[in-house]
Motif scaffolding. Structure first.
Motif, PDB file in Angstrom:
ATOM      1  N   ASP A  63       0.841  -1.202   0.000  1.00 56.72           N
ATOM      2  CA  ASP A  63       0.000   0.000   0.000  1.00 56.72           C
ATOM      3  C   ASP A  63       0.870   1.245   0.000  1.00 56.72           C
ATOM      4  OD1 ASP A  63       0.633   0.796   2.671  1.00 56.72           O
ATOM      5  OD2 ASP A  63      -0.793  -0.661   3.444  1.00 56.72           O
ATOM      6  N   GLU A  97      -3.643   9.493   0.794  1.00 57.09           N
ATOM      7  CA  GLU A  97      -3.932   8.386   1.700  1.00 57.09           C
ATOM      8  C   GLU A  97      -5.297   7.752   1.439  1.00 57.09           C
ATOM      9  OE1 GLU A  97      -3.223   7.521   6.390  1.00 57.09           O
ATOM     10  OE2 GLU A  97      -4.499   9.233   5.893  1.00 57.09           O
ATOM     11  N   ALA A  98      -6.359   8.553   1.433  1.00 57.55           N
ATOM     12  CA  ALA A  98      -7.706   8.012   1.251  1.00 57.55           C
ATOM     13  C   ALA A  98      -7.902   7.463  -0.163  1.00 57.55           C
ATOM     14  CB  ALA A  98      -8.750   9.080   1.561  1.00 57.55           C
ATOM     15  N   SER A 101      -6.188   4.066  -0.518  1.00 55.62           N
ATOM     16  CA  SER A 101      -6.271   3.248   0.696  1.00 55.62           C
ATOM     17  C   SER A 101      -6.434   1.753   0.407  1.00 55.62           C
ATOM     18  CB  SER A 101      -7.431   3.732   1.575  1.00 55.62           C
ATOM     19  OG  SER A 101      -8.672   3.604   0.877  1.00 55.62           O
TER      20      SER A 101
END
Length: 377
Positions: A63, A97-98, A101
């Motif tokens: 990620d 980030e979002a 994700s």
């Protein structure tokens, strides 16, 4: 099996094999025991392969947080400034980030990069409008940097961001106050708001950046020689202030100020001593604008600026806080200050930055250059 349950125990262990040692020929193994869950052990294994072995199995999802942490490790080793790290981190949490994700960054391709840029182009800014092209380009530079770490670590073979061209940036019309407009702006403050009025005076008369101005204490002012020493700046991360160095090495500078401002600062210092006598003992180390136990913050300044702007008449335009720096530069240019002197006063990294930003404000000298040859014949 790399991750397995320990015999006769409720805990899990990780046993990683990494080929043969070049010298001894023995198999290289890395073991760690005592994990409370299989998930915890698998996460450790993934981290170990990324951070220690830089080897990722095909079924390991990578990620973006892993890659960003790797990038920050490299920045720490290379000695990146606190302000740079904070800005980078704020942008990561705000834009990346979002969105990523649930993404496996190993599988990222050119289309995914373009889709992310389209997402940025339609994202709102803090004022409710759209992100500027310049902001989008900056995030794409950060994206490229994050993925370059993955390339160097052998996590991905190539960086798809390299195929994406920078968006053309429209030339902005610079906004600033003239001397007369700034005088009208100062009239909008009440007597109780003097500390804020003084703050904006410092911005206009020195050209300091917001963070540099917020970091000023009385220790930074030499009343005898008549200058302000700029050697630090305040930055914000998650609404908390951090003290750091200015933007670049040339931003550490002396800014000489005129006598009227020196006299005003001396008068204010006496009044401040009376106001804060029961709160402070070390007056040399307090922020010069303070009129209470708390120093002014970026958020105080933003709120006051919004309130003062509501009092403007139709004849006075609205400018940003950073535009007071442009106002300072414009005033000096109109009074024939040389570009090199202006560059040093503003703390630019090079005169190129000064000319790129303010060249359009300098008078056109081409006609006078041509007239030099009038007496040639």
């Amino acid at each position: 099996m790399t991750v397995s349950k320990e015999k006769n125990k409720k805990t899990w262990m990780v046993d990683i094999s990494n080929g043969l040692d070049n010298i001894s020929g023995k198999r290289k193994r890395y073991r760690k025991k005592g994990f409370l869950s299989k998930q915890e052990a698998e996460k450790y294994e993934a981290d170990f392969r990324v951070f220690e072995l830089t080897k990722v199995r095909s079924n390991n999802k990578i990620d973006i947080a892993y890659l960003f942490s790797l990038m920050e490790q490299e920045d720490k080793i290379s000695g990146k400034k606190v302000s740079y790290v904070i800005t980078q981190r704020n942008n990561f949490y705000r834009y990346f980030e979002a969105y990523f994700s649930k993404a496996d960054m190993k599988k990222l391709d050119y289309k995914d990069v373009i889709n992310f840029r389209e997402f940025l182009l339609t994202s709102p800014n803090r004022l409710g409008g759209k992100l500027s092209i310049n902001t989008v380009n900056k995030q794409m530079i950060l994206f490229k940097k994050i993925l370059e770490v993955a390339v160097r670590r052998g996590i991905i073979a190539s960086n798809p961001c390299k195929l994406v061209k920078k968006l053309p940036t429209p030339k902005k019309v610079m906004s600033y106050y003239t001397a007369e407009e700034f005088k009208e702006f100062l009239k909008l403050f009440t007597e109780e708001e003097y500390s804020y009025k003084l703050f904006f005076k410092l911005l206009f008369f020195t050209g300091m950046r917001l963070g540099e101005a917020l970091a000023l204490t009385w220790k930074d002012i030499d009343f005898i020689q008549g200058y302000i020493m700029v050697s630090k700046s305040i930055y914000y991360y998650k609404n908390e202030p951090y003290m750091g160095t200015p933007k670049n090495a040339t931003s550490i500078r002396k800014i000489y100020i005129h006598q009227a401002l020196i006299d005003e600062l001396k008068e204010w210092r006496e009044k401040q001593t009376f106001l804060l006598g029961k709160y402070e003992k070390d007056f040399e180390g307090i922020q010069i604008y303070q009129d209470s136990a708390d120093s002014l913050t970026k958020y105080n300044i933003d709120n006051m600026k919004r309130n003062v702007d509501k009092r403007r008449g139709r004849g006075l335009k609205k400018i940003r806080i950073h535009d007071f720096r442009h106002s300072h530069a414009s005033y000096l240019i109109n009074n024939n200050i040389e570009p090199m002197k202006l560059s040093k006063r503003l703390g630019h990294a090079s005169i190129t930055t000064t000319l790129d930003t303010y060249s359009h404000l300098y008078p056109d000298t081409q006609r006078s250059v041509a007239s030099i040859f009038d007496d040639f014949e």
